[in-house]
Design a protein around this motif. Structure first.
Motif, PDB file in Angstrom:
ATOM      1  N   ASP A  50       0.830  -1.200   0.000  1.00 12.65           N
ATOM      2  CA  ASP A  50       0.000   0.000   0.000  1.00 12.65           C
ATOM      3  C   ASP A  50       0.869   1.257   0.000  1.00 12.65           C
ATOM      4  O   ASP A  50       0.389   2.358   0.257  1.00 12.65           O
ATOM      5  N   LEU A  59       2.602   4.429  -1.264  1.00 15.30           N
ATOM      6  CA  LEU A  59       2.248   5.388  -2.306  1.00 15.30           C
ATOM      7  C   LEU A  59       3.434   5.618  -3.232  1.00 15.30           C
ATOM      8  O   LEU A  59       4.587   5.451  -2.834  1.00 15.30           O
ATOM      9  N   ASP A  97       3.787  10.857   6.034  1.00 18.26           N
ATOM     10  CA  ASP A  97       2.988   9.857   5.329  1.00 18.26           C
ATOM     11  C   ASP A  97       1.495  10.118   5.491  1.00 18.26           C
ATOM     12  O   ASP A  97       0.709   9.834   4.583  1.00 18.26           O
ATOM     13  N   ARG A 135      -1.011  10.516   2.267  1.00 21.73           N
ATOM     14  CA  ARG A 135      -2.184   9.650   2.066  1.00 21.73           C
ATOM     15  C   ARG A 135      -3.466  10.477   1.946  1.00 21.73           C
ATOM     16  O   ARG A 135      -4.352  10.160   1.155  1.00 21.73           O
ATOM     17  N   TRP A 191      -3.382  12.120  -1.504  1.00 23.78           N
ATOM     18  CA  TRP A 191      -3.495  11.184  -2.631  1.00 23.78           C
ATOM     19  C   TRP A 191      -4.958  10.845  -2.946  1.00 23.78           C
ATOM     20  O   TRP A 191      -5.375  10.851  -4.102  1.00 23.78           O
TER      21      TRP A 191
END
Length: 398
Positions: A296, A298, A340, A344, A347
């Motif tokens: 998972d 990115l 992160d 996320r 994204w």
């Protein structure tokens, strides 16, 4: 200068525990490992200091069971520098705090530019603390006197450092922020072991999914087995680069493997049969590793403009907004919000685009309450502005 001694017998250990119980206030704790020398990450020395009791240097392999000490200090505040580094090896021997004060993390929250223990002690206490033995092999026995002096000083200044830092955190209105961060350090769960740890070999992703990749896997597994059996850091047996040389060359004979000049390391020739057996398994196997694992993770942000342009605009806007908050609060950007988490959020975007939704998304990712309070509104505004501009990156002028 006092003569430092290491507590290595059960009787001396219990005497020390009784003395520590008579002390008062927080307990400064540190641990020394033998990273780069040993396979394990166990503690080979545990240092402790408490006002009214003094300083103590414990030999964990000799003592073994630390439950009596845990029963005395378990409910007290522990002061550590970079606690997340030491907590795993402390927990391994049964030492587990319920409250910590992390002076390294505290220094970050205060905006101190250099957060190593020596630098922070010098900045806040005006004392020069030599750090020349930080990378030593602490599994050495007996430990040199200079190492023991270094180890004791690591904890003997921590309580004074904690008190000085607490005053500054209060002055900057960051005591509650620090409390939440310290609690998160204690509550953080250890990462689950990787399903395929051999993929950490540097350069392995460049190998084709064929016998070469299988060779890298088999060589890594063979080295890991030997490292575990001898309690030796794997890289000291055969470096990663040497394993990759053998995997790329994929020799077809033991002699050809031994003839690879770049296949080096202290065990590259003494254990040549082991490495050749690994190559043979790779040559014979039908179990070829896939090139990429399902993950998972990115894609790197530098590729977002092409792969997800709307997310690219959201991320750039939000980074700029949080950088302003970081500068205003004198908190490093990486501590203001885990990078992160922001990636996320950018994204996938936020729907509906509302403050409550951003707050919920941040909480689900693991952000602390103070981080949500400071960051949710700037992130929302950044995402709104991205949408208002059509979430399309501007075309660079030629």
């Amino acid at each position: 200068m006092p003569v430092r001694t290491v507590i290595s017998t059960v009787d001396d250990f219990h005497d020390a525990v009784e003395a520590i119980a008579l002390g008062e206030g927080p307990v400064a704790v540190d641990a020394e490992r033998a990273s780069g020398f040993r396979y394990s990450q166990r503690a080979y020395l545990i240092q402790l200091y408490r006002r009214g009791a003094g300083s103590f240097l414990f030999d964990p392999p000799a003592i073994g069971e630390f439950a009596p000490l845990q029963s005395v200090i378990g409910d007290e505040e522990w002061v550590l520098h970079a606690a997340s580094q030491d907590l795993p090896c402390l927990r391994e021997v049964g030492l587990d705090p319920v409250r910590v004060f992390d002076t390294e993390l505290g220094a970050r929250l205060l905006g101190i530019p250099r957060v190593g223990l020596g630098s922070v002690v010098e900045d806040l206490l005006g004392i020069h603390l030599a750090k020349e033995h930080s990378a030593a092999d602490w599994s050495t026995r007996p430990l040199p006197a200079s190492w023991l002096e270094y180890a004791a000083l690591d904890v003997e200044l921590l309580i004074d450092l904690r008190d000085s830092m607490a005053v500054l955190l209060e002055q900057q209105g960051k005591l509650e922020i620090a409390a939440q961060e310290f609690a998160a350090v204690v509550a953080k769960e250890e990462k689950a072991p990787l399903a395929e740890p051999w993929r950490r070999l540097t350069g392995v992703s460049a190998l084709r999914p064929d016998k070469h990749l299988a060779a890298a896997r088999e060589l890594w597994l063979a080295r890991d087995e030997l490292a575990r059996a001898t309690d030796t850091a794997p890289g000291r047996l055969v470096p990663d680069a040497s394993l990759m040389v053998a995997a790329r060359a994929l020799p077809t004979s033991r002699r050809e493997l031994a003839g690879l000049k770049q296949f080096s390391g202290r065990a590259s020739r003494s254990e040549i049969d082991r490495w050749w057996a690994a190559i043979e398994r790779a040559l014979a196997t039908d179990d070829i590793p896939v090139h990429r694992r399902a993950t998972d993770t990115l894609p790197p942000p530098r590729s977002w403009a092409d792969r997800n342009p709307e997310a690219d605009v959201r991320l750039k806007n939000a980074r700029a907004a949080l950088t302003a908050v970081s500068e205003e609060r004198s908190i490093p950007l990486e501590n203001l919000l885990t990078p992160d988490f922001l990636r996320r959020l950018a994204w996938k975007g936020v729907e509906p685009l509302a403050l409550e939704t951003v707050q919920e998304e941040l909480a689900a990712l693991g952000a602390r309450p103070w981080q949500i309070e400071l960051n949710a509104q700037p992130i929302l505004q950044a995402f709104v502005e991205a949408r208002q501009t059509g979430e399309t990156p501007p075309i660079a002028e030629s």
